[in-house]
Scaffold this motif. Structure first.
Motif, PDB file in Angstrom:
ATOM      1  N   VAL A 264       0.738 -33.239  62.336  1.00  0.00           N
ATOM      2  CA  VAL A 264       1.598 -32.740  63.410  1.00  0.00           C
ATOM      3  C   VAL A 264       2.937 -32.293  62.836  1.00  0.00           C
ATOM      4  CG1 VAL A 264       2.882 -33.340  65.516  1.00  0.00           C
ATOM      5  CG2 VAL A 264       0.549 -34.188  65.196  1.00  0.00           C
ATOM      6  N   VAL A 265       3.430 -31.126  63.290  1.00  0.00           N
ATOM      7  CA  VAL A 265       4.760 -30.660  62.925  1.00  0.00           C
ATOM      8  C   VAL A 265       5.425 -30.130  64.194  1.00  0.00           C
ATOM      9  CG1 VAL A 265       3.959 -28.331  62.287  1.00  0.00           C
ATOM     10  CG2 VAL A 265       6.099 -29.213  61.338  1.00  0.00           C
ATOM     11  N   LEU A 266       6.738 -30.319  64.296  1.00  0.00           N
ATOM     12  CA  LEU A 266       7.488 -29.935  65.486  1.00  0.00           C
ATOM     13  C   LEU A 266       8.170 -28.578  65.307  1.00  0.00           C
ATOM     14  CD1 LEU A 266       9.234 -33.349  66.246  1.00  0.00           C
ATOM     15  CD2 LEU A 266       7.048 -32.497  67.154  1.00  0.00           C
ATOM     16  N   ALA A 267       8.527 -27.966  66.449  1.00  0.00           N
ATOM     17  CA  ALA A 267       9.210 -26.675  66.411  1.00  0.00           C
ATOM     18  C   ALA A 267      10.115 -26.536  67.629  1.00  0.00           C
ATOM     19  CB  ALA A 267       8.187 -25.534  66.380  1.00  0.00           C
ATOM     20  N   GLY A 268      11.179 -25.752  67.472  1.00  0.00           N
ATOM     21  CA  GLY A 268      12.039 -25.434  68.600  1.00  0.00           C
ATOM     22  C   GLY A 268      12.795 -26.627  69.137  1.00  0.00           C
ATOM     23  N   ASP A 269      12.951 -26.691  70.473  1.00  0.00           N
ATOM     24  CA  ASP A 269      13.680 -27.785  71.093  1.00  0.00           C
ATOM     25  C   ASP A 269      13.094 -29.140  70.736  1.00  0.00           C
ATOM     26  OD1 ASP A 269      15.194 -25.831  72.269  1.00  0.00           O
ATOM     27  OD2 ASP A 269      14.899 -26.507  74.328  1.00  0.00           O
ATOM     28  N   ALA A 270      11.796 -29.213  70.531  1.00  0.00           N
ATOM     29  CA  ALA A 270      11.157 -30.478  70.170  1.00  0.00           C
ATOM     30  C   ALA A 270      11.695 -31.005  68.847  1.00  0.00           C
ATOM     31  CB  ALA A 270       9.639 -30.305  70.088  1.00  0.00           C
ATOM     32  N   ALA A 271      12.113 -30.104  67.959  1.00  0.00           N
ATOM     33  CA  ALA A 271      12.713 -30.483  66.676  1.00  0.00           C
ATOM     34  C   ALA A 271      14.230 -30.567  66.760  1.00  0.00           C
ATOM     35  CB  ALA A 271      12.312 -29.480  65.594  1.00  0.00           C
ATOM     36  N   GLY A 272      14.796 -30.212  67.926  1.00  0.00           N
ATOM     37  CA  GLY A 272      16.241 -30.322  68.121  1.00  0.00           C
ATOM     38  C   GLY A 272      17.044 -29.139  67.656  1.00  0.00           C
ATOM     39  N   VAL A 273      16.411 -27.958  67.503  1.00  0.00           N
ATOM     40  CA  VAL A 273      17.127 -26.840  66.892  1.00  0.00           C
ATOM     41  C   VAL A 273      17.816 -25.950  67.934  1.00  0.00           C
ATOM     42  CG1 VAL A 273      15.847 -26.824  64.750  1.00  0.00           C
ATOM     43  CG2 VAL A 273      14.954 -25.539  66.675  1.00  0.00           C
ATOM     44  N   VAL A 274      18.800 -26.513  68.604  1.00  0.00           N
ATOM     45  CA  VAL A 274      19.724 -25.747  69.439  1.00  0.00           C
ATOM     46  C   VAL A 274      21.102 -25.880  68.797  1.00  0.00           C
ATOM     47  CG1 VAL A 274      20.857 -25.600  71.681  1.00  0.00           C
ATOM     48  CG2 VAL A 274      18.395 -26.032  71.549  1.00  0.00           C
ATOM     49  N   ALA A 275      21.820 -24.776  68.687  1.00  0.00           N
ATOM     50  CA  ALA A 275      23.095 -24.797  67.989  1.00  0.00           C
ATOM     51  C   ALA A 275      24.113 -25.657  68.735  1.00  0.00           C
ATOM     52  CB  ALA A 275      23.636 -23.382  67.842  1.00  0.00           C
ATOM     53  N   LEU A 314      12.745 -25.146  55.203  1.00  0.00           N
ATOM     54  CA  LEU A 314      13.044 -23.722  55.298  1.00  0.00           C
ATOM     55  C   LEU A 314      14.125 -23.448  56.332  1.00  0.00           C
ATOM     56  CD1 LEU A 314       9.416 -22.260  55.135  1.00  0.00           C
ATOM     57  CD2 LEU A 314      11.180 -22.060  53.374  1.00  0.00           C
ATOM     58  N   PHE A 315      14.045 -24.143  57.470  1.00  0.00           N
ATOM     59  CA  PHE A 315      15.040 -23.928  58.513  1.00  0.00           C
ATOM     60  C   PHE A 315      16.417 -24.372  58.055  1.00  0.00           C
ATOM     61  CE2 PHE A 315      17.577 -24.916  62.180  1.00  0.00           C
ATOM     62  CZ  PHE A 315      17.264 -23.916  63.090  1.00  0.00           C
ATOM     63  N   MET A 316      16.513 -25.577  57.526  1.00  0.00           N
ATOM     64  CA  MET A 316      17.822 -26.121  57.159  1.00  0.00           C
ATOM     65  C   MET A 316      18.429 -25.398  55.967  1.00  0.00           C
ATOM     66  SD  MET A 316      18.226 -28.173  59.581  1.00  0.00           S
ATOM     67  CE  MET A 316      19.688 -29.124  59.166  1.00  0.00           C
ATOM     68  N   ARG A 317      17.598 -24.860  55.103  1.00  0.00           N
ATOM     69  CA  ARG A 317      18.114 -24.110  53.955  1.00  0.00           C
ATOM     70  C   ARG A 317      18.976 -22.948  54.430  1.00  0.00           C
ATOM     71  NH1 ARG A 317      13.583 -21.865  50.189  1.00  0.00           N
ATOM     72  NH2 ARG A 317      13.347 -24.116  49.838  1.00  0.00           N
ATOM     73  N   GLU A 318      18.584 -22.295  55.509  1.00  0.00           N
ATOM     74  CA  GLU A 318      19.341 -21.136  55.985  1.00  0.00           C
ATOM     75  C   GLU A 318      20.402 -21.502  57.018  1.00  0.00           C
ATOM     76  OE1 GLU A 318      18.686 -16.612  57.737  1.00  0.00           O
ATOM     77  OE2 GLU A 318      16.950 -17.890  57.346  1.00  0.00           O
ATOM     78  N   HIS A 319      20.164 -22.532  57.835  1.00  0.00           N
ATOM     79  CA  HIS A 319      21.024 -22.756  59.006  1.00  0.00           C
ATOM     80  C   HIS A 319      21.798 -24.077  58.998  1.00  0.00           C
ATOM     81  CE1 HIS A 319      19.301 -19.178  60.752  1.00  0.00           C
ATOM     82  NE2 HIS A 319      18.091 -19.654  60.572  1.00  0.00           N
ATOM     83  N   LYS A 320      21.619 -24.897  57.991  1.00  0.00           N
ATOM     84  CA  LYS A 320      22.273 -26.205  57.969  1.00  0.00           C
ATOM     85  C   LYS A 320      23.784 -26.091  58.054  1.00  0.00           C
ATOM     86  CE  LYS A 320      22.513 -28.344  54.048  1.00  0.00           C
ATOM     87  NZ  LYS A 320      22.137 -29.103  52.830  1.00  0.00           N
ATOM     88  N   ASN A 321      24.383 -25.198  57.281  1.00  0.00           N
ATOM     89  CA  ASN A 321      25.847 -25.098  57.260  1.00  0.00           C
ATOM     90  C   ASN A 321      26.409 -24.608  58.589  1.00  0.00           C
ATOM     91  OD1 ASN A 321      26.064 -26.041  54.640  1.00  0.00           O
ATOM     92  ND2 ASN A 321      25.937 -24.005  53.726  1.00  0.00           N
ATOM     93  N   VAL A 322      25.712 -23.655  59.216  1.00  0.00           N
ATOM     94  CA  VAL A 322      26.155 -23.176  60.520  1.00  0.00           C
ATOM     95  C   VAL A 322      26.130 -24.314  61.530  1.00  0.00           C
ATOM     96  CG1 VAL A 322      25.594 -21.647  62.450  1.00  0.00           C
ATOM     97  CG2 VAL A 322      25.484 -20.782  60.109  1.00  0.00           C
ATOM     98  N   PHE A 323      25.053 -25.097  61.531  1.00  0.00           N
ATOM     99  CA  PHE A 323      24.938 -26.208  62.465  1.00  0.00           C
ATOM    100  C   PHE A 323      26.019 -27.259  62.198  1.00  0.00           C
ATOM    101  CE2 PHE A 323      20.826 -26.331  64.952  1.00  0.00           C
ATOM    102  CZ  PHE A 323      20.645 -24.956  64.910  1.00  0.00           C
ATOM    103  N   LYS A 324      26.327 -27.474  60.931  1.00  0.00           N
ATOM    104  CA  LYS A 324      27.353 -28.463  60.575  1.00  0.00           C
ATOM    105  C   LYS A 324      28.723 -28.035  61.099  1.00  0.00           C
ATOM    106  CE  LYS A 324      27.101 -30.230  56.492  1.00  0.00           C
ATOM    107  NZ  LYS A 324      27.201 -30.401  55.004  1.00  0.00           N
ATOM    108  N   ILE A 325      29.071 -26.770  60.909  1.00  0.00           N
ATOM    109  CA  ILE A 325      30.366 -26.277  61.364  1.00  0.00           C
ATOM    110  C   ILE A 325      30.455 -26.262  62.888  1.00  0.00           C
ATOM    111  CG2 ILE A 325      31.810 -24.202  61.474  1.00  0.00           C
ATOM    112  CD1 ILE A 325      30.975 -23.660  58.567  1.00  0.00           C
TER     113      ILE A 325
END
Length: 393
Positions: A264-275, A314-325
């Motif tokens: 099982v792998v999660l995606a989208g809101d289920a994985a918490g990926v809202v800015a 893959l997701f965090m490699r591109e978007h981790k810094n944006v989410f942190k800021i």
């Protein structure tokens, strides 16, 4: 019949995952609970439109200005240079994505997910069929959980999946007039006011013939409907006909783990990926669906369950810094009306405006103007420490 992948949830994330897997030759089923529409402002940046090949017919409005409104009714208009922000209506947009996944080769199932069981060959998704009302079993090699912020798949299958923080969002879709009161059909209004939301914000977003008016909050005793009514009144939209009302949780932080280590792998809101801060979710949901599909395809090809970890990597490699800021901004400025006032005051700065929207439109931190970043950092500290008065334009 055993599918390569069963995708649970047919929002932008699940539909994207199903389409990508079907186009790459996999046997995919997309399970969706028909009729659910998520409350959403509906903004989509140019990068989403390009990366996911969204036709112009799905763009119901093109926004050229964003207005930030403070607790004292300070209004800062930020022009959107070199492009526009597209607006979609989730009722039609989500269905378009589901239909496109089916056209790519995915099998569409309609019902409500209940649980996952396991046989020797792999997981079996159990759902209640919408037409027959009976429990139905569909076998898979892998499952993608894309079933929203309080994901039943995440809660049952992924460690920590039941502990995701979220705000409750509520909005009303109304028949939109032309320019009336403070409403402009080519401008998005974002309201930072504790009377509307004590810890998030309210919005008035045009959707062409309609508009989305709503807000979000983590505070349980906030009257969401009254806050939205107040927002409509302040915008001159009280007398507009209400088309529909919707509420749902919006996650605030990506989960530390997106897979269960086996199937099982999660995606989208289920994985918490809202800015954080902005609450933007459609683009990140679709990226989340794409990386989940990539991870599932890699796992199917290699037989290594470790490849399911690729989705988060893959997701965090591109978007981790944006989410942190963005998370730091929310922590710094959403705590009180005094802080919200300072945040809107900071938005007067041209460097802030340009870098903010360049980052939003392109979905990456802008590195082309280092001096502007330094200036913004200094001004940010000055506002937070009170060296610059909150009332200064």
């Amino acid at each position: 019949m055993r599918y390569d992948v069963v995708v649970v949830g047919g929002g932008p994330s699940g539909a994207t995952a199903a389409e990508d897997l079907a186009r790459s030759g996999h046997n995919v089923a997309l399970l969706d609970r028909a009729g659910r529409i998520k409350p959403c402002g509906g903004a989509v940046p140019p990068r989403l439109i390009a990366d996911f090949h969204i036709p112009d017919a799905q763009i119901v409005a093109k926004i050229n200005t964003a207005r930030m409104i403070s607790p004292t009714n300070r209004r800062v208009d930020i022009p959107i240079e070199n492009g526009y922000v597209g607006m979609v209506d989730r009722e039609n947009f989500d269905e378009f994505l589901r239909v496109r996944a089916v056209e790519a080769g995915a099998t569409r199932l309609t019902g409500t997910f209940t649980r996952i069981e396991r046989e020797d060959e792999g997981p079996v998704v159990i759902y209640r069929d919408k037409a027959t009302k009976e429990e139905t079993r569909v076998a898979a090699k892998l499952v993608i959980g894309a079933d929203g912020a309080r994901s039943n798949v995440a809660r049952a299958e992924v460690p920590g999946g039941d502990k995701i923080p979220y705000v409750i969002a509520y909005h009303e879709i109304i028949e939109a007039p032309g320019k009336v009161g403070s409403y402009d059909p080519e401008r998005c209004d974002v309201v930072y006011d504790g009377r509307i939301s004590p810890d998030f914000y309210g919005w008035v977003f045009p959707h062409g013939k309609s508009a989305s008016v709503g807000m979000g909050s983590m505070v349980k005793d906030v009257d969401l409907k009254k806050a939205t009514a107040d927002l409509r009144e302040s915008s001159g939209l009280t007398d507009c006909t209400t088309i529909r009302r919707e509420g749902a949780p919006i996650p605030l932080k990506p989960l530390d783990r997106w897979d269960n280590g086996k199937d099982v792998v999660l995606a989208g809101d289920a994985a918490g990926v809202v800015a954080p801060s902005s609450g933007e979710g459609i683009y990140y949901a679709m990226v989340g669906g794409r990386v989940a599909a990539t991870a599932a395809a890699a796992c199917l090809a290699s037989g290594r369950v470790k490849d399911l970890q690729l989705a988060r990597k893959l997701f965090m490699r591109e978007h981790k810094n944006v989410f942190k800021i963005l998370g730091a901004m929310q922590d710094a400025y959403y705590k009180s009306d005094e802080r919200r006032e300072r945040f809107v005051s900071l938005c007067h700065d041209v460097d802030v405006q340009r870098l903010t929207f360049e980052a939003y439109m392109n979905k990456s931190l802008v590195k082309a103007r280092p001096l502007a970043h330094i200036k913004i950092g200094i001004k940010n500290i000055a506002h937070l420490t009170g060296l610059i008065p909150a009332t200064r334009a």
